[in-house]
Design an enzyme around this catalytic site. Structure first.
Site, short mmCIF file in Angstrom:
data_model
loop_
_atom_site.label_atom_id
_atom_site.label_comp_id
_atom_site.label_asym_id
_atom_site.label_seq_id
_atom_site.Cartn_x
_atom_site.Cartn_y
_atom_site.Cartn_z
CG ASP A 1 16.27 -18.82 -28.16
OD1 ASP A 1 16.08 -20.05 -28.13
OD2 ASP A 1 16.34 -18.11 -27.13
CB THR B 1 4.96 -17.57 -24.75
OG1 THR B 1 4.41 -18.54 -23.84
CG2 THR B 1 3.87 -16.58 -25.13
CG ASP C 1 18.45 -23.65 -22.68
OD1 ASP C 1 18.74 -24.85 -22.79
OD2 ASP C 1 17.77 -23.21 -21.72
#
Length: 243
Positions: free
Chosen positions: A6, A10, A96
């Site tokens: 996933d 960052t 998501d």
């Protein structure tokens, strides 16, 4: 054995599953991917398949490394899903959110489920007992609200989020904490109440990075699960093995 990846803006999360059981989860900076990837390969040589979900475009070297090592499934709007998707614009539906709905189908089949993800944004997603995804809502997340209040005013400070603020703020900082934290919690409770009145025996899943700061009454129908998204990605990968 499956590798779930996933990718965020960052950070990257990786999870290793075997027989739908989570063996290991790691979180690291995107720049440290290759070092951690090599360690994963050594530790789990039995990995054969992988799924990649990323909110941003990943480095081509990263994608090539995954394709070279495993049978790779990249999550997009064309991937087969274990539920009927009635979202009017499926190509704009966040990966998501797709993964969270898949996790709900896997964990709570035949039930009405509302998934609340308290992350960068607060998302609400509803899947019915017939395994149909209807959609939901998107609201500004915790950090976004604090930063917006500071950015779009002349004198209000940027306040660090703290759990359980008092209702009546007696300073500017405590007033901001009360307005944002208590405001979100009232939003959560109100939204849950509205959905609960429309869908019988509703189960609520509360997940996301800010779920630890926010508090809602954890009744019998409300469950907190920090690995729900990763479990959903693994379920999508398993589902596509049979397609």
């Amino acid at each position: 054995m499956n590798l779930v990846i996933d990718g965020g803006n960052t950070f990257i999360k990786t999870a290793v599953f075997q027989n739908n059981r989570l063996l290991e989860k790691q979180v690291f900076l995107k720049k440290d991917f290759f070092e951690n990837f090599e360690n994963l390969q050594k530790k789990f040589p039995a990995i054969r398949k992988s799924i990649l979900s990323s909110v941003t475009s990943l480095d081509s070297d990263l994608e090539n490394a995954l394709k070279k090592s495993y049978s790779l499934l990249q999550l997009d709007d064309l991937v087969a899903l274990p539920f009927k998707n009635e979202y009017a614009t499926p190509h704009t539906l966040g990966k998501d959110r797709i993964a969270l709905v898949a996790a709900a189908v896997n964990t709570y089949p035949g039930k009405n489920v509302l998934i609340i993800d308290a992350g960068t944004c607060i998302t609400y997603d509803l899947k019915t007992e017939d395994e149909v995804y209807l959609g939901g809502a998107i609201s500004p997340g915790l950090e976004m609200r604090f930063k917006s209040l500071h950015k779009f005013t002349a004198n209000l400070p940027l306040v660090t989020p703290k759990p359980a603020p008092k209702l009546i703020g007696d300073s500017t900082e405590s007033s901001i904490l009360s307005g944002i934290i208590n405001g979100i919690e009232m939003e959560l409770k109100g939204t849950i109440k509205s959905y609960d009145s429309k869908f019988e025996d509703l189960t609520i899943i509360f997940t996301g990075g800010d779920s630890q700061i926010l508090s809602i009454p954890l009744k019998n129908s409300i469950f907190a699960n920090s690995n729900f998204l990763l479990e959903g990605l693994n379920f999508i990968l398993e589902f596509n093995k049979t397609q």
